[in-house]
Design a protein around this motif. Structure first.
Motif, PDB file in Angstrom:
ATOM      1  N   LYS A  90      43.861  37.964  45.309  1.00 26.27           N
ATOM      2  CA  LYS A  90      44.064  37.668  43.893  1.00 26.27           C
ATOM      3  C   LYS A  90      42.870  36.887  43.347  1.00 26.27           C
ATOM      4  O   LYS A  90      42.378  37.167  42.250  1.00 26.27           O
ATOM      5  CB  LYS A  90      45.347  36.868  43.697  1.00 26.27           C
ATOM      6  CG  LYS A  90      45.649  36.564  42.262  1.00 26.27           C
ATOM      7  CD  LYS A  90      46.949  35.808  42.108  1.00 26.27           C
ATOM      8  CE  LYS A  90      47.204  35.489  40.643  1.00 26.27           C
ATOM      9  NZ  LYS A  90      48.397  34.683  40.479  1.00 26.27           N
ATOM     10  N   GLY A  91      42.385  35.911  44.111  1.00 27.46           N
ATOM     11  CA  GLY A  91      41.220  35.140  43.679  1.00 27.46           C
ATOM     12  C   GLY A  91      39.980  35.987  43.556  1.00 27.46           C
ATOM     13  O   GLY A  91      39.206  35.852  42.603  1.00 27.46           O
ATOM     14  N   LEU A  92      39.770  36.893  44.515  1.00 25.75           N
ATOM     15  CA  LEU A  92      38.596  37.768  44.464  1.00 25.75           C
ATOM     16  C   LEU A  92      38.639  38.709  43.266  1.00 25.75           C
ATOM     17  O   LEU A  92      37.630  38.937  42.602  1.00 25.75           O
ATOM     18  CB  LEU A  92      38.500  38.588  45.751  1.00 25.75           C
ATOM     19  CG  LEU A  92      38.037  37.836  46.989  1.00 25.75           C
ATOM     20  CD1 LEU A  92      38.247  38.691  48.230  1.00 25.75           C
ATOM     21  CD2 LEU A  92      36.585  37.435  46.856  1.00 25.75           C
ATOM     22  N   VAL A  93      39.809  39.254  42.996  1.00 30.95           N
ATOM     23  CA  VAL A  93      39.936  40.225  41.909  1.00 30.95           C
ATOM     24  C   VAL A  93      39.832  39.549  40.548  1.00 30.95           C
ATOM     25  O   VAL A  93      39.256  40.088  39.607  1.00 30.95           O
ATOM     26  CB  VAL A  93      41.273  40.997  42.045  1.00 30.95           C
ATOM     27  CG1 VAL A  93      41.555  41.838  40.831  1.00 30.95           C
ATOM     28  CG2 VAL A  93      41.239  41.864  43.291  1.00 30.95           C
ATOM     29  N   SER A  94      40.372  38.348  40.432  1.00 36.12           N
ATOM     30  CA  SER A  94      40.429  37.710  39.115  1.00 36.12           C
ATOM     31  C   SER A  94      39.236  36.808  38.798  1.00 36.12           C
ATOM     32  O   SER A  94      39.067  36.389  37.652  1.00 36.12           O
ATOM     33  CB  SER A  94      41.719  36.892  38.994  1.00 36.12           C
ATOM     34  OG  SER A  94      41.718  35.832  39.925  1.00 36.12           O
ATOM     35  N   THR A  95      38.392  36.513  39.757  1.00 35.87           N
ATOM     36  CA  THR A  95      37.243  35.637  39.509  1.00 35.87           C
ATOM     37  C   THR A  95      36.146  36.411  38.807  1.00 35.87           C
ATOM     38  O   THR A  95      35.750  37.484  39.244  1.00 35.87           O
ATOM     39  CB  THR A  95      36.710  35.053  40.837  1.00 35.87           C
ATOM     40  OG1 THR A  95      37.755  34.312  41.457  1.00 35.87           O
ATOM     41  CG2 THR A  95      35.529  34.139  40.592  1.00 35.87           C
ATOM     42  N   LYS A  96      35.688  35.830  37.717  1.00 31.18           N
ATOM     43  CA  LYS A  96      34.596  36.444  36.954  1.00 31.18           C
ATOM     44  C   LYS A  96      33.467  35.441  36.831  1.00 31.18           C
ATOM     45  O   LYS A  96      33.691  34.241  36.727  1.00 31.18           O
ATOM     46  CB  LYS A  96      35.080  36.850  35.569  1.00 31.18           C
ATOM     47  CG  LYS A  96      36.121  37.935  35.622  1.00 31.18           C
ATOM     48  CD  LYS A  96      36.553  38.363  34.261  1.00 31.18           C
ATOM     49  CE  LYS A  96      37.576  39.474  34.460  1.00 31.18           C
ATOM     50  NZ  LYS A  96      38.525  39.556  33.422  1.00 31.18           N
ATOM     51  N   MET A  97      32.275  35.964  36.832  1.00 34.44           N
ATOM     52  CA  MET A  97      31.103  35.108  36.696  1.00 34.44           C
ATOM     53  C   MET A  97      30.984  34.628  35.260  1.00 34.44           C
ATOM     54  O   MET A  97      31.082  35.411  34.313  1.00 34.44           O
ATOM     55  CB  MET A  97      29.847  35.866  37.105  1.00 34.44           C
ATOM     56  CG  MET A  97      28.616  35.033  37.146  1.00 34.44           C
ATOM     57  SD  MET A  97      27.278  35.976  37.867  1.00 34.44           S
ATOM     58  CE  MET A  97      25.920  34.958  37.392  1.00 34.44           C
ATOM     59  N   VAL A  98      30.779  33.339  35.102  1.00 39.98           N
ATOM     60  CA  VAL A  98      30.617  32.748  33.771  1.00 39.98           C
ATOM     61  C   VAL A  98      29.188  32.998  33.317  1.00 39.98           C
ATOM     62  O   VAL A  98      28.234  32.750  34.061  1.00 39.98           O
ATOM     63  CB  VAL A  98      30.929  31.234  33.811  1.00 39.98           C
ATOM     64  CG1 VAL A  98      30.699  30.599  32.449  1.00 39.98           C
ATOM     65  CG2 VAL A  98      32.338  30.993  34.309  1.00 39.98           C
ATOM     66  N   GLU A  99      29.060  33.494  32.104  1.00 42.44           N
ATOM     67  CA  GLU A  99      27.735  33.817  31.581  1.00 42.44           C
ATOM     68  C   GLU A  99      26.880  32.560  31.510  1.00 42.44           C
ATOM     69  O   GLU A  99      27.329  31.494  31.091  1.00 42.44           O
ATOM     70  CB  GLU A  99      27.859  34.436  30.183  1.00 42.44           C
ATOM     71  CG  GLU A  99      26.572  35.058  29.695  1.00 42.44           C
ATOM     72  CD  GLU A  99      26.759  35.829  28.406  1.00 42.44           C
ATOM     73  OE1 GLU A  99      25.789  35.947  27.665  1.00 42.44           O
ATOM     74  OE2 GLU A  99      27.886  36.302  28.151  1.00 42.44           O
TER      75      GLU A  99
END
Length: 143
Positions: free
Chosen positions: A117-126
């Motif tokens: 869940k953490g891998l799928v939902s983590t997005k890089m902050v611009e």
């Protein structure tokens, strides 16, 4: 008494209490591998042959039993006292690990679900460095 051996420190500092099963098992694998007895966890028990058996058969069975006793000592020595009392009479180190996996292995499933869940939902902050994002992603995959 303080030990200067790094593997002994790993063994002493990581006692199995239950919730830390995944970390404990990883550290135990390191210690058993360094002690050259990890192989007994993946090899079925060898019956002690009779006195007329070939030397190599007797030697391998004797080595298995000696290494299994050493592995049991490492395993039991790295548990809480309550867990030690529950497992001290078991026949082999493989039996102990089987029971522990049954007792605490369900935590692995939930830990995997949380990691996915953490891998799928983590997005890089611009605007942030890629390094920070990669460290965060690696934190989710902690094995």
């Amino acid at each position: 008494m303080a030990s200067f051996n790094p593997l002994a420190r790993i063994h002493e500092d990581n006692k199995l209490t239950g919730p830390n099963y995944v970390d404990w098992k990883r550290n135990l694998t390191l210690v058993l591998t360094a002690a050259k007895v990890h192989w007994v966890l993946t090899t079925e028990a060898l019956e002690l042959p009779g006195p007329d058996a070939p030397y190599d058969v007797r030697d391998r069975a004797t080595k298995w039993h000696e290494d299994d006793q050493m592995a049991k000592c490492y395993i039991l020595g790295s548990m809480s006292n309550v867990l030690q009392q529950q497992h001290v009479g078991m026949a082999s180190s493989m039996d102990i690990m089987y029971i522990l996996r049954k007792m605490f292995g369900q935590q692995n499933r939930s830990a995997r679900q949380i990691a996915i869940k953490g891998l799928v939902s983590t997005k890089m902050v611009e605007g942030t460095p890629v390094r920070n994002h990669m460290l965060k992603m690696m934190g989710h995959v902690r094995c």
